[in-house]
Structures are given as structure tokens and as C-alpha cells.
Design a protein around this motif. Structure first.
Motif, PDB file in Angstrom:
ATOM      1  N   GLU A  56       0.852  -1.187   0.000  1.00 45.53           N
ATOM      2  CA  GLU A  56       0.000   0.000   0.000  1.00 45.53           C
ATOM      3  C   GLU A  56       0.895   1.246   0.000  1.00 45.53           C
ATOM      4  OE1 GLU A  56      -0.513  -2.462   2.226  1.00 45.53           O
ATOM      5  OE2 GLU A  56      -2.372  -3.287   1.429  1.00 45.53           O
ATOM      6  N   LEU A  57       0.534   2.211  -0.849  1.00 44.29           N
ATOM      7  CA  LEU A  57       1.339   3.438  -0.924  1.00 44.29           C
ATOM      8  C   LEU A  57       1.205   4.238   0.366  1.00 44.29           C
ATOM      9  CD1 LEU A  57       0.262   4.444  -4.513  1.00 44.29           C
ATOM     10  CD2 LEU A  57       2.641   4.143  -3.804  1.00 44.29           C
ATOM     11  N   LYS A  58       2.323   4.714   0.881  1.00 43.49           N
ATOM     12  CA  LYS A  58       2.266   5.548   2.080  1.00 43.49           C
ATOM     13  C   LYS A  58       1.885   6.977   1.667  1.00 43.49           C
ATOM     14  CE  LYS A  58       5.201   4.988   5.473  1.00 43.49           C
ATOM     15  NZ  LYS A  58       6.456   4.855   6.232  1.00 43.49           N
ATOM     16  N   PRO A  59       1.218   7.710   2.571  1.00 45.65           N
ATOM     17  CA  PRO A  59       0.799   9.077   2.208  1.00 45.65           C
ATOM     18  C   PRO A  59       1.960   9.967   1.781  1.00 45.65           C
ATOM     19  CG  PRO A  59      -0.083   8.424   4.369  1.00 45.65           C
ATOM     20  CD  PRO A  59       0.834   7.328   3.934  1.00 45.65           C
ATOM     21  N   GLU A  60       3.178   9.681   2.304  1.00 46.24           N
ATOM     22  CA  GLU A  60       4.346  10.499   1.965  1.00 46.24           C
ATOM     23  C   GLU A  60       4.671  10.469   0.470  1.00 46.24           C
ATOM     24  OE1 GLU A  60       3.976   8.511   4.505  1.00 46.24           O
ATOM     25  OE2 GLU A  60       5.437   8.848   6.100  1.00 46.24           O
ATOM     26  N   SER A  61       4.053   9.507  -0.247  1.00 45.27           N
ATOM     27  CA  SER A  61       4.353   9.364  -1.676  1.00 45.27           C
ATOM     28  C   SER A  61       3.581  10.358  -2.541  1.00 45.27           C
ATOM     29  CB  SER A  61       3.985   7.957  -2.151  1.00 45.27           C
ATOM     30  OG  SER A  61       4.413   6.977  -1.251  1.00 45.27           O
ATOM     31  N   LYS A  62       2.646  11.057  -1.922  1.00 46.14           N
ATOM     32  CA  LYS A  62       1.692  11.847  -2.711  1.00 46.14           C
ATOM     33  C   LYS A  62       2.367  12.884  -3.626  1.00 46.14           C
ATOM     34  CE  LYS A  62      -2.519  14.578  -2.313  1.00 46.14           C
ATOM     35  NZ  LYS A  62      -2.045  15.607  -3.207  1.00 46.14           N
ATOM     36  N   THR A  63       3.325  13.611  -3.093  1.00 40.44           N
ATOM     37  CA  THR A  63       3.938  14.678  -3.894  1.00 40.44           C
ATOM     38  C   THR A  63       4.584  14.105  -5.153  1.00 40.44           C
ATOM     39  OG1 THR A  63       4.455  15.706  -1.790  1.00 40.44           O
ATOM     40  CG2 THR A  63       5.406  16.727  -3.726  1.00 40.44           C
ATOM     41  N   GLU A  64       5.272  13.010  -4.986  1.00 39.71           N
ATOM     42  CA  GLU A  64       5.956  12.394  -6.133  1.00 39.71           C
ATOM     43  C   GLU A  64       4.926  11.863  -7.145  1.00 39.71           C
ATOM     44  OE1 GLU A  64       9.191  12.488  -6.722  1.00 39.71           O
ATOM     45  OE2 GLU A  64      10.084  10.500  -6.935  1.00 39.71           O
ATOM     46  N   LEU A  65       3.873  11.262  -6.607  1.00 34.59           N
ATOM     47  CA  LEU A  65       2.840  10.724  -7.507  1.00 34.59           C
ATOM     48  C   LEU A  65       2.154  11.857  -8.264  1.00 34.59           C
ATOM     49  CD1 LEU A  65       1.424   7.990  -5.127  1.00 34.59           C
ATOM     50  CD2 LEU A  65       2.556   7.570  -7.323  1.00 34.59           C
ATOM     51  N   ASP A  66       1.919  12.954  -7.561  1.00 31.50           N
ATOM     52  CA  ASP A  66       1.310  14.114  -8.223  1.00 31.50           C
ATOM     53  C   ASP A  66       2.204  14.623  -9.350  1.00 31.50           C
ATOM     54  OD1 ASP A  66      -0.889  14.010  -6.630  1.00 31.50           O
ATOM     55  OD2 ASP A  66      -0.283  15.635  -5.280  1.00 31.50           O
ATOM     56  N   ARG A  67       3.488  14.573  -9.107  1.00 31.77           N
ATOM     57  CA  ARG A  67       4.446  15.020 -10.112  1.00 31.77           C
ATOM     58  C   ARG A  67       4.370  14.132 -11.351  1.00 31.77           C
ATOM     59  NH1 ARG A  67       8.228  17.009  -6.433  1.00 31.77           N
ATOM     60  NH2 ARG A  67       8.730  14.887  -5.859  1.00 31.77           N
ATOM     61  N   LEU A  68       4.311  12.857 -11.082  1.00 35.06           N
ATOM     62  CA  LEU A  68       4.235  11.889 -12.178  1.00 35.06           C
ATOM     63  C   LEU A  68       2.913  12.051 -12.939  1.00 35.06           C
ATOM     64  CD1 LEU A  68       5.457   9.471 -13.626  1.00 35.06           C
ATOM     65  CD2 LEU A  68       4.619   7.997 -11.802  1.00 35.06           C
ATOM     66  N   LEU A  69       1.869  12.262 -12.166  1.00 34.98           N
ATOM     67  CA  LEU A  69       0.550  12.469 -12.763  1.00 34.98           C
ATOM     68  C   LEU A  69       0.564  13.688 -13.681  1.00 34.98           C
ATOM     69  CD1 LEU A  69      -2.344  11.378 -12.602  1.00 34.98           C
ATOM     70  CD2 LEU A  69      -2.753  12.911 -10.687  1.00 34.98           C
ATOM     71  N   GLN A  70       1.180  14.748 -13.190  1.00 37.86           N
ATOM     72  CA  GLN A  70       1.238  15.982 -13.978  1.00 37.86           C
ATOM     73  C   GLN A  70       1.997  15.754 -15.287  1.00 37.86           C
ATOM     74  OE1 GLN A  70      -0.516  18.719 -12.862  1.00 37.86           O
ATOM     75  NE2 GLN A  70      -0.170  19.344 -14.990  1.00 37.86           N
ATOM     76  N   LEU A  71       3.055  14.956 -15.196  1.00 34.78           N
ATOM     77  CA  LEU A  71       3.842  14.642 -16.392  1.00 34.78           C
ATOM     78  C   LEU A  71       2.965  13.934 -17.425  1.00 34.78           C
ATOM     79  CD1 LEU A  71       6.923  14.526 -17.474  1.00 34.78           C
ATOM     80  CD2 LEU A  71       6.804  12.134 -16.779  1.00 34.78           C
ATOM     81  N   LEU A  72       2.122  13.035 -16.925  1.00 32.11           N
ATOM     82  CA  LEU A  72       1.243  12.293 -17.835  1.00 32.11           C
ATOM     83  C   LEU A  72       0.142  13.180 -18.409  1.00 32.11           C
ATOM     84  CD1 LEU A  72       1.113   9.096 -15.645  1.00 32.11           C
ATOM     85  CD2 LEU A  72       1.936   9.139 -18.007  1.00 32.11           C
ATOM     86  N   ILE A  73      -0.315  14.105 -17.573  1.00 38.90           N
ATOM     87  CA  ILE A  73      -1.351  15.038 -18.059  1.00 38.90           C
ATOM     88  C   ILE A  73      -0.753  15.973 -19.108  1.00 38.90           C
ATOM     89  CG2 ILE A  73      -2.817  16.994 -17.362  1.00 38.90           C
ATOM     90  CD1 ILE A  73      -3.162  15.464 -14.639  1.00 38.90           C
ATOM     91  N   ASP A  74       0.469  16.452 -18.804  1.00 35.84           N
ATOM     92  CA  ASP A  74       1.118  17.388 -19.728  1.00 35.84           C
ATOM     93  C   ASP A  74       1.521  16.727 -21.043  1.00 35.84           C
ATOM     94  OD1 ASP A  74       0.864  19.279 -17.802  1.00 35.84           O
ATOM     95  OD2 ASP A  74       2.947  19.211 -17.118  1.00 35.84           O
ATOM     96  N   ASN A  75       1.714  15.432 -21.000  1.00 33.28           N
ATOM     97  CA  ASN A  75       2.153  14.700 -22.203  1.00 33.28           C
ATOM     98  C   ASN A  75       1.166  13.576 -22.503  1.00 33.28           C
ATOM     99  OD1 ASN A  75       5.057  15.856 -22.648  1.00 33.28           O
ATOM    100  ND2 ASN A  75       4.880  15.439 -20.467  1.00 33.28           N
ATOM    101  N   PRO A  76       0.027  13.910 -23.115  1.00 33.81           N
ATOM    102  CA  PRO A  76      -1.061  12.923 -23.274  1.00 33.81           C
ATOM    103  C   PRO A  76      -0.688  11.711 -24.132  1.00 33.81           C
ATOM    104  CG  PRO A  76      -1.632  15.034 -24.283  1.00 33.81           C
ATOM    105  CD  PRO A  76      -0.344  15.236 -23.616  1.00 33.81           C
ATOM    106  N   THR A  77       0.373  11.816 -24.885  1.00 30.86           N
ATOM    107  CA  THR A  77       0.738  10.651 -25.714  1.00 30.86           C
ATOM    108  C   THR A  77       1.724   9.736 -25.002  1.00 30.86           C
ATOM    109  OG1 THR A  77       2.538  11.890 -26.728  1.00 30.86           O
ATOM    110  CG2 THR A  77       0.406  11.934 -27.878  1.00 30.86           C
TER     111      THR A  77
END
Lengths: 363, 700
Positions: free
Chosen positions: B592-613
Motif C-alpha cells: 500500500e502506498l504511504k501518504p508520503e508518496s503523494k507529492t511524487e505521484l502528483d508530479r508523475l501524474l502531472q507529467l502524464l497530463i502534460d504529455n497525453p501521448t
């Protein structure tokens, strides 16, 4: 004739009993020969007589002659265990350790309850620090004579040396229970208490030890160290002084007294003791290091470095000396070398060295 | 001739009013034999009197030369001695005043009503505190006139300072004080040193002649800002004018420097009514033209001077005497308003920092909680002393503590900056053995004396003659060091190795919040950030066209001072590139992901949003502790958990992901290498490196 024969046997029997009791000396052998000529002694009796002659040689420190007599006695009576035991004792005196051990082991083989042989083998291995070989004999000796304090003491030492302090404590307890005046056991048990940080109990044992035997300088030294650790410096100094009175060449106690003076803030007296300890033992690394500490306290940095150098020359693995040299070098503003010294002291197991290294040597 | 007459009259006046003296007046009749010399001496008197009578005390040092020449002719004149003492009292050579006040008093005990006060000052500044106390106490009995209460208040303050000084001198702090040398200092006043956190850059103010300061005004050249850096031997390079965008013909003085050395605060004098603070940034073209800090910081008709940034760059502390002051100059703060892109409304720091007197020379340490400042209102030795205060858990400030003698002295000790480690302090001081006038010095705080370690030995085992050496006692050491880590990095293109302009984001993983972000120097790709102890930091480096790079620093509260140096190689966003996500955390043996991972996951998410392909593969890796089969399953579950988050919470289509568990098959550090490591902590660190989550670009 029958009567005469009976009388002769009875007379010989009495003589044999006296011989076994050791009451007839070797110089009486002429008398024994005469007795033998009266009708002849049996081999067993002759073996005893020869054995006694061997004992006389042994007591006169003529070990080769003694061995020769013991050999003759054993030829006459191979089952004479005392002769084997004594031959072993003579071999030991001549430095033939293996032969000695062999004789004593044979004694045990011949007579499983022959306690003297156990005692000698135990002492031999024990004094050599060969506890592995000592242990089986000690275990058997304890079964033979469980009330013997010294066996428990020996066992305690073996545990102590292997840092098995709880077991050591049990053994020393047993030794002291069997002989409350066993000064050695009291000293050692106190040592365990020191290691366990129970200084009050240690002091109690050391005090009982010196009451049991007031001539043991090392017990006074140890008592002094227990007081020093309790920061009772005056008592510590008094106790070390007593140790030095008993043995004025006792560099360890003098060095320790210096430490007590140092802790008390009397650095000049401390230095005088470290000087004395060094004069008694020219390669005394600890005393050089301690005198360096005095120099550090007096801010005489170069002298401190010099003494640390000597301590390190004597013992290149001496972490404290590197650590202290680091302090002196730092104050001489030789930070690079100070850092090297602190790092070295850390490598040798001193965490304080790492702390200073991390703080001052990051760049 | 007119001036000569005035001077003579003045001297005669002093002599006649206070009378009964052994003073030798400047009278022609007395020096009949030395007519010519007398004339010259009187001329010197005249020149000096001009300054003494008509200018403020801060200018009186310019009268010293003439008074000294007159004194050489007639040292027995009480008024001259008094005035010369006064001039020295207001110069850098304050302790020299004592001799002249003493002689003035000897020649004429009634020389001036305040002679005991002046004697007190002379003794005080010469560190003769008992004598100073005696004189101040006599003065208290002699105060008359309109300002009696104010003078009593001042004298009582000085008495308190002497009592404090007596105590402080008894308990000095252990320091080394080193002149920064000819490359930094000059025969002219050099002061106000500001140091970057890693002590690699020093920026300071100097009143030496330069292309911007060609003439002396009031005996001094204008202030200019100078800069120097450490060379490869860690020596200071020759100080040079900082930049033609910053240096001006009028006064320009350094007010503060950000911990990374990339942001500079400058004070520009704006006429009689005050001066204001400006900020300059280090850019590709060098230092930018300083910008006014805005109306919330600078105000008209006030002196807005020294400034210092918090470690995260979000709060500005500064000194001002503007409306709302508790008295004199106070320390204020203003928070950065990211929306308006300006400093917000300022707030007076209040008690216990500010007093009815002056607080100046603010310096915020990069540890994020220690403030250093100078004050003449707190318990000190006299004039301005240096104090520190720590921010408490509730954000209030602790009662300021005097940093201690001999850093604090009876004279004015202002502008003090401290290295990140807390071991070095930089300040200016006037010392006889310096390069002349005020010089910059480095203080090395030695902390409490390091206790030497002694060894004893005992015959603990009676039957064994070999003694037992006392076991090494691992005592906790008292080390004067800050709980702070410095991360010094360089961001380069992974392929070309050229420096990159990048943004470095610093997050508090446990709170899941972005603490701050910094720009790298475009020229060198360097950055420096302070990581105060007690937080789990996520560091992300971002640069356009590149995959972000993440680092994790979990720094315990008692970590002490540490420096990390990292070269960060940025990979371009292209198929096949992969990065390690260092700020994704799992509990031991769980997926299970620990809450401390959120910032990094958000960063990764943003990368995927910014680069839809973008299509990526997430892979989980474990260390080799535990069975291979177990590790394989665990790593797969963990990779799956990351994908589940990005799909479930992030709303990214599952078709854009692949995930796999690699288990222990691809360690960064092999078991063989780990086996060679000596300490347990090294080994654990190596295992930690192997436990990781990676992502790889499959399609772009």
C-alpha cells in the motif's frame, strides 16, 4: 617355623604400612635392604620404597633423579598411581609439559577419582589460558568434589574471560558461598559488578576481599577504580595509594591514581603520577596518553602531541591517543591532521572521533 | 585671525569657568619662547574646533589629527584633552579616549559636568568595567539640568551593561578570530559581510576608493558593494566591485544575501529622509538590476535597511524604523505573496526581539529557525551586541541570548552572518592588527573544550596477571553545530553534460506540501538548498524537455550538520529513458502506498497530463533480503499500486501503463559490492538504494 614365618609377614606388613605413610626416608633404604635380605620383600613393597626415594629427590629439586626412581617404582608396580603423579610433577618442573600432562592423564585413567591429577591438569590449562582443554577436567573435578571453592572460582574465570558474565557471576557466587574468604573470587565478582555498572556491590566485594587478604595490592587498585567511577576521588586516591604502598612498582595503580587526580582537577598531581608510571614502565602507552590529556588541559598542545605520538608508537591501535592527538592538533590549527586522527580513532571504534570528524572536517 | 581669537577665547572660557585647574592655557604669554610653534598649534586648534563645534559627533574623528598636533605642542591643556577624548570616543579608536579624559580630569577635575560620565565611557570601552561602574555611579550623583531623567536612564543602562560585561568576561566563549586577509580587507572600512550558506561566496560593503567612490565626503569614501569567492584552495579571491548594475556613485551597501548566494539585498540611500531595500538576482547575464522591494517593505521617510531571507525564500526579515516601531529601528517581516508576486504586508516582530532601543543587522540562519541580530536594547556589554533567538514550535521567538564575549564587546557589534554548519561567523571589527579601519573577520566557534579521553586498567581477574583496559566509554559529546543539511548540486544534461537551467522543488513528504522552489544558476547548473533537520524531504529537479529527477533526504531531528553534493544528470523525454522515483514509499513488506508518496505521484501524474501521448512502464524493485519469490511478488504488487493510483485517483487511462515486478533481479548495487562494505549503515543504505520504483517511457 610356621610361627616364624607368620611373624616375618606381620613385621613386613608393618614396615610397608609405615613406608606408605612416608615415615621411612630414603636413607633408610639400607635398613629396607636388610629387611629384604631377611626373607625378601615383594615388588609392591619395593615399589613403594623406591617411590619414597623419588619423593626425596623431588623435594630436593633433583628432578631427573626423582624421575629415575619413579620409573623404577613403576617397573616394580605399574599400578602405583602416586608414582605416576609425582613423575608428572617432576616432568613439569623440567619443562616436559606433555609428559607431565600424559602422566596425570594416566593417573585419571587408572583412578578416575584421583583428584590431585585433575587439579594439576586444571591448573596447567587454566594458567595457560587454555580454557577449552581445561573445562572437561574442571567439570569432572566439580563432580568429584562439589564443595571445593576453587573449582567454582576457576569456572567463574573461564566464563568471565569469555565475557559470559551472568554465568561467571553464578560460579563466583558458588565459590564465595563455599568459602566466604576467597579473596580472588570476591575480587573477580566485584569485577563483574563493575562491568555491569553496579559499583556499590563491587565496592562491597572489594572491601571484603581486602579484609580476607590485606596483602593483595591489585584488589586495592580495583577498589580505587570503583571509587573513581563513583566519582569518590579522595577514597579512590587513598585506595590506590594503599596498593602502591604494598607494591611500589605497581605502575597500573599509579596511572589510575593519576586519573583520579585528573578527574578531581588536580592536574599537576596527575602529571606527577603519569610521570612516575612511565618511569616504571617505559612502554606504558596508557600513561603517555593520560599525560597528553594533562597537557591538553594545560593547553600545552605540542607536548600533548608528543606524548600521543609515543602512545601510538607503542600501540598503533590505541584509539584514545589518536582522538587526543586530534584535539591537540586542532588547537595547533593543524585541522587536516586533526581530522585524520579523529577519523582513525573512529575506525578503531571510537564514536566520538566520528562526531568530531563530521563536525569539523566536512569540507 | 578671527578663528584664532575664538579658539583662544574658548580655551580661556573652559579654564576660567571651571577654574582651579593645573591646565596650561593656550596663551601667548605662556609660550613667549615658542611663538611660531604656538601659532601653528593654535591653527590646528582652530581647524579642529571648527569640526568639533559645528558638526555631529559622528564627524569628530576628522578633528583628531589637528587636535593631536595641538596636543603635541601643549599636552597640559585640560579642555584640549577633554575634546580630544571626545573625538576618540566617537571614532573607531574609542578606547584611546580614556587617556585624554583621565588627563583632562587630572588637570582640572571640574573640566566638564559630565567628566565622570566620559571617564566611565572611556573605561567601559577599554573593558575596565569596575572602574567604569565607579565613574558612572559618581556621575549619577552629579546629573543636573533639563534632561536629568533621560541622563539617569542612560547612565543606569550603562551601569547594567558594565555588570553584564563583568559576568560575560568571566565566561567567555571559545573562538578563533581570523582576519580575512588582504584579498578582502583594505586600509579603509570593510564591513557588513554576508556569506552564502556553504561559505563559498562573500559579499560585503567597503568604503575604499573606487571608480564609483572617487572623493571623500566627511573623511570617508562612499559605500560600495564588493564580492569575492573561494578558489580551488578555499582561499578568497581578490574582492571586486560586484556589478555595474548594482554599484552606484552614491552609497550602495549590502543588506543581505540568500543562503544559496543567488539573491542579493541592497540598501540605497535616498537622501536625508532615509533609504530603501532592493533585490538583485543572479542571472545568466550576471547580477540583475536591483528592484525595489515594494511598498510593503520600503516606506518613505524611513530607514529600511538590513534584510535576510528565510531558508525557503518565502519570508523576508528586514530592519526599519517605520511607523509601528517599538522604538528606534526594529526587525519586521513580510511574506512572499505568490499570487501578486510581491512581498506582502509587513509585520513588526515585536517582543521579545524588538525593544525600545535599536535592533539591526538581521541574519536568518539557513537552519530555518535561528535568527541573529544586533541590538543595544537587550542585556549586553554596551552599545550593540550580537544576539540569537530561536523560533519555537508555535512560531514565537525565544528570549534573545547574547552570543557571548569576545564576539560581543562593549563597542558596536553589528552585521553578523553564520555559516550553515554554525561553526563560522563573519563580522567586522576594528583591531589594531588589522589592515586598517574596520576589517572583516571570520570567527570559528570552538564550542566547549573537547575533553581528552584517559585510559586506566585494572586487575579485574585476580588469577590473570594481564590487566583489563577500561572499555571505551562512548560519551555523548557537546558539539556546537547546527542541525542542518546542505544539498549542493549541479544539474547537467545527461548526454552533453552541459549545465542546465532547472527548477529545484523542495517538498515536505510527511505533510505532502511543496515547501519551496529554487532556480539553478544557468551558467553553471549549480544550486544550493538548506534542509533543516527533522523532515523527510522530497527533492525534484525539473527542466523543460527533460524527465524530472527525484531525490529523497530523510533527515532526523538530531542529524547534526551534513553536506551532500550531487551531480544530477537530466534525461530527455524520449522512448526508452527511465528514472527512479525516490519519493514513493511503502511500509515494510507491504504494497500500500504511504501518504508520503503523494507529492511524487502528483508530479508523475502531472507529467502524464502534460504529455497525453506518453505511455510508461512502472517497475518495482526490491533488495535481496528475503526470498526471491517473495520479492518478485512484492515488487509486482508495488508497481501495480502505483498504476492503480494513477488510474484510480489520477484518471489516466490504464492503457497508457504497463507494470512489472523485477524483484531483486536488477540491483543498483550488487550483493558482492554490499558484502565488501564495512559498516552496517553503509550496507543498509545500499539495500535502500536497491528498493525502488522506476518508470520507463514506452511511447512518446
Amino acid at each position: 617355623m610356621i610361627f616364624y614365618e607368620d611373624m616375618r609377614i606381620k613385621l613386613l606388613s608393618i614396615i610397608c604400612l609405615l613406608l606408605i605413610g612416608g615415615n621411612i626416608k630414603a636413607q633408610d633404604s639400607t635398613f629396607i635392604n636388610k629387611l629384604d635380605s631377611l626373607g625378601g620383600l615383594d615388588d609392591s613393597t619395593k615399589a613403594i620404597m623406591t617411590y619414597n626415594e623419588g619423593l626425596d629427590f623431588m623435594n630436593s629439586k633433583k628432578y631427573s633423579e626423582a624421575i629415575s626412581k619413579f620409573n623404577s617404582a613403576l617397573t616394580l608396580n605399574p599400578g602405583l598411581v602416586d608414582a605416576k603423579f609425582s613423575r608428572g610433577m617432576s616432568y613439569m618442573q623440567l619443562g616436559s609439559d606433555d609428559k607431565a600432562i600424559g602422566d596425570w592423564q594416566t593417573c585419571i585413567k587408572d583412578s578416575a577419582s584421583y583428584e590431585k591429577a585433575y587439579t594439576e591438569i586444571i591448573s596447567y590449562y587454566f594458567n595457560k589460558g587454555d580454557y577449552k582443554n581445561c573445562k572437561p577436567y574442571l567439570d569432572k573435578a566439580k563432580v568429584l568434589n562439589p564443595k571445593e571453592s576453587k573449582y567454582h572460582y576457576n569456572e567463574g574465570v573461564m566464563h568471565f574471560v569469555s565475557n559470559n558474565l551472568d554465568s561467571a557471576l553464578l560460579s563466583y557466587n558458588q565459590a564465595i558461598q563455599l568459602n566466604s574468604k576467597n579473596a580472588y573470587a570476591l575480587n573477580d565478582r566485584a569485577g563483574i559488578y563493575v562491568k555491569q555498572g553496579e559499583l556499590d556491590k563491587a565496592i562491597q566485594d572489594y572491601e571484603n576481599s581486602v579484609k580476607a587478604d590485606g596483602k593483595l595490592s591489585f584488589v586495592y587498585n580495583n577498589l580505587g577504580s570503583a571509587y573513581r567511577k563513583k566519582e569518590l576521588y579522595d577514597k579512590a586516591i587513598a585506595s590506590y595509594t594503599k596498593a602502591v604502598e604494598l607494591d611500589d612498582k605497581y605502575a597500573i595503580a599509579i596511572n589510575n591514581r593519576g586519573m583520579a587526580y585528573f578527574a578531581k582537577g588536580e592536574v599537576d598531581k596527575a602529571k606527577a603520577d603519569f610521570d612516575k608510571a612511565i618511569s616504571l614502565k617505559i612502554d606504558y602507552a596508557l600513561a603517555y596518553n593520560n599525560r597528553a590529556s594533562v597537557y591538553i588541559q594545560k593547553e600545552e598542545w605540542n607536548l600533548a602531541v608528543k606524548d600521543c605520538n609515543r602512545a601510538i608508537e607503542i600501540d598503533s591501535e590505541y584509539a584514545y591517543a589518536y582522538y587526543n592527538r586530534g584535539i591537540a592538533k586542532e588547537m595547533l590549527r593543524d585541522l587536516d591532521n586533526a581530522c585524520q586522527d579523529w577519523n582513525k580513532s573512529y575506525e578503531l571504534g571510537l564514536d566520538a572521533g566520528k562526531t568530531h570528524f563530521n563536525t569539523w572536517c566536512n569540507r | 585671525m578671527k578663528k584664532l581669537t575664538i579658539a583662544l577665547l574658548t580655551l580661556v572660557f573652559f579654564s576660567s569657568v571651571y577654574g582651579q585647574d593645573n591646565s596650561v592655557p593656550f596663551e601667548k604669554s605662556i609660550f613667549k619662547e615658542r611663538k611660531d610653534e604656538f601659532k601653528i598649534a593654535v591653527e590646528h586648534m582652530e581647524n579642529a574646533e571648527e569640526i568639533y563645534e559645528n558638526y555631529p559627533p559622528s564627524m569628530w574623528s576628522q578633528a583628531i589629527d589637528d587636535f593631536e598636533k595641538a596636543y603635541a605642542f601643549n599636552p597640559k591643556n585640560a579642555p584640549l584633552n577633554y575634546k580630544l577624548g571626545d573625538c576618540y570616543l566617537n571614532s573607531n579608536y574609542k578606547s584611546k579616549s580614556l587617556k585624554f579624559f583621565q588627563d583632562a580630569y587630572k588637570l582640572n577635575p571640574s573640566i566638564q559636568q559630565d567628566i565622570h560620565f566620559k571617564l566611565g565611557r572611556g573605561y567601559h570601552l577599554s573593558s575596565m568595567f569596575e572602574m567604569a561602574l565607579k565613574e558612572y555611579k559618581i556621575h549619577l550623583t552629579k546629573i543636573t539640568g533639563k534632561e536629568i531623567e533621560a541622563e539617569k536612564k542612560l547612565t543606569n543602562k550603562l551601569i547594567r551593561e558594565c555588570n553584564t560585561a563583568i559576568e560575560m568576561v568571566k565566561n567567555p566563549i571559545r573562538v578563533w578570530v581570523d582576519n580575512l586577509g588582504k584579498n578582502i580587507n583594505s586600509p579603509f572600512p570593510d564591513y557588513a559581510a554576508q556569506i552564502s550558506a556553504d561559505e563559498s561566496v562573500i559579499i560585503y560593503t567597503s568604503r575604499r576608493p573606487s571608480e564609483y567612490s572617487t572623493e571623500q565626503i566627511g573623511g570617508m569614501y562612499n559605500e560600495d558593494i564588493y564580492i569575492s569567492e573561494r578558489d580551488e584552495n578555499w582561499e578568497w579571491t581578490k574582492g571586486r566591485l560586484i556589478s555595474d548594475r548594482i554599484n552606484v556613485k552614491d552609497n550602495d551597501a549590502i543588506s543581505g544575501l540568500s543562503p544559496d548566494g543567488n539573491s542579493l539585498f541592497v540598501y540605497y540611500h535616498s537622501g536625508k529622509d532615509g533609504g530603501n531595500l532592493y533585490q538583485s538576482q543572479k542571472t545568466e547575464e550576471g547580477w540583475s538590476k536591483p528592484k525595489d522591494l515594494g511598498k510593503n517593505v520600503n516606506t518613505n521617510k524611513s530607514w529600511d535597511t538590513d534584510a535576510s531571507l528565510s531558508y525557503d525564500g518565502k519570508r523576508l526579515y528586514f530592519v526599519s524604523d517605520k511607523e509601528g516601531t517599538k522604538g528606534g529601528r526594529d526587525i519586521w517581516y513580510s511574506d512572499w505573496d505568490a499570487e501578486k508576486e510581491m512581498w506582502g504586508k509587513s509585520t513588526n516582530l515585536g517582543a521579545p526581539i524588538n525593544t525600545e532601543y535599536d535592533e539591526v543587522g538581521i541574519f536568518m540562519h539557513p537552519d530555518g529557525k535561528t535568527m541573529y541580530f544586533s541590538s543595544n536594547g537587550h542585556k549586553g556589554m554596551g552599545s550593540f551586541d550580537i544576539y540569537s533567538s530561536e523560533m519555537q514550535a508555535d512560531s514565537s521567538w525565544s528570549e534573545p541570548v547574547n552570543i557571548g564575549y569576545p564576539v560581543s564587546t562593549p563597542d558596536a557589534d553589528v552585521f553578523f552572518s553564520v555559516s550553515a554548519s554554525g561553526i563560522h561567523g563573519y563580522y567586522s571589527s576594528f583591531r589594531e592588527d588589522g589592515e586598517g579601519e574596520k576589517d572583516l573577520y571570520m570567527i570559528t566557534f570552538l564550542g566547549k573544550p573537547k575533553k581528552p579521553l584517559l585510559s586506566g586498567e585494572d586487575n579485574l581477574i585476580a588469577s590473570i596477571t594481564k590487566p583489563i583496559v577500561e572499555e571505551i566509554v562512548q560519551t555523548k559529546l557537546d558539539v556546537h553545530v547546527k542541525n542542518l543539511s546542505l544539498l549542493k548540486g549541479k544539474v547537467l544534461d545527461a548526454e552533453t553534460k552541459k549545465p542546465l537551467l532547472a527548477t529545484v522543488e523542495m517538498s515536505d513528504n510527511s505533510k505532502g506540501e511543496l515547501l519551496s522552489n529554487f532556480k539553478t544558476e544557468s551558467e553553471s547548473g549549480k544550486f544550493l538548498i538548506s534542509l533543516p533537520a527533522g523532515k523527510n524531504y522530497g527533492i525534484a529537479v525539473k527542466s523543460e524537455g527533460y524527465l524530472f529527477h527525484s531525490e529523497n533526504f530523510d533527515i532526523p531531528a538530531d542529524a547534526g550538520y551534513q553536506e551532500y553534493e550531487k551531480v544530477i544528470l537530466m534525461k530527455k523525454v524520449k522512448v526508452g529513458e527511465s528514472i527512479v522515483l525516490r519519493n514513493i514509499f511503502f511500509d515494510l513488506d507491504k504494497y500500500e502506498l504511504k501518504p508520503e508518496s503523494k507529492t511524487e505521484l502528483d508530479r508523475l501524474l502531472q507529467l502524464l497530463i502534460d504529455n497525453p501521448t506518453l505511455e510508461i512502464e512502472i517497475s518495482g524493485h526490491t533488495d535481496t533480503q528475503g526470498s526471491a519469490a517473495y520479492n518478485q511478488k512484492l515488487s509486482e504488487d508495488r508497481a501495480g499500486a502505483v498504476v492503480d493510483f494513477l488510474v484510480g485517483i489520477g484518471g489516466i487511462g490504464r492503457e497508457r501503463f504497463e507494470f512489472k515486478g523485477v524483484g531483486e533481479a536488477q540491483p543498483i548495487i550488487s550483493d558482492a559490492e554490499i558484502a565488501k562494505m564495512k559498516s552496517k549503515s553503509q550496507k543498509e543504505e545500499a539495500h535502500a538504494q536497491n528498493r525502488r520504483t522506476e518508470f520507463k517511457i514506452l511511447k512518446f
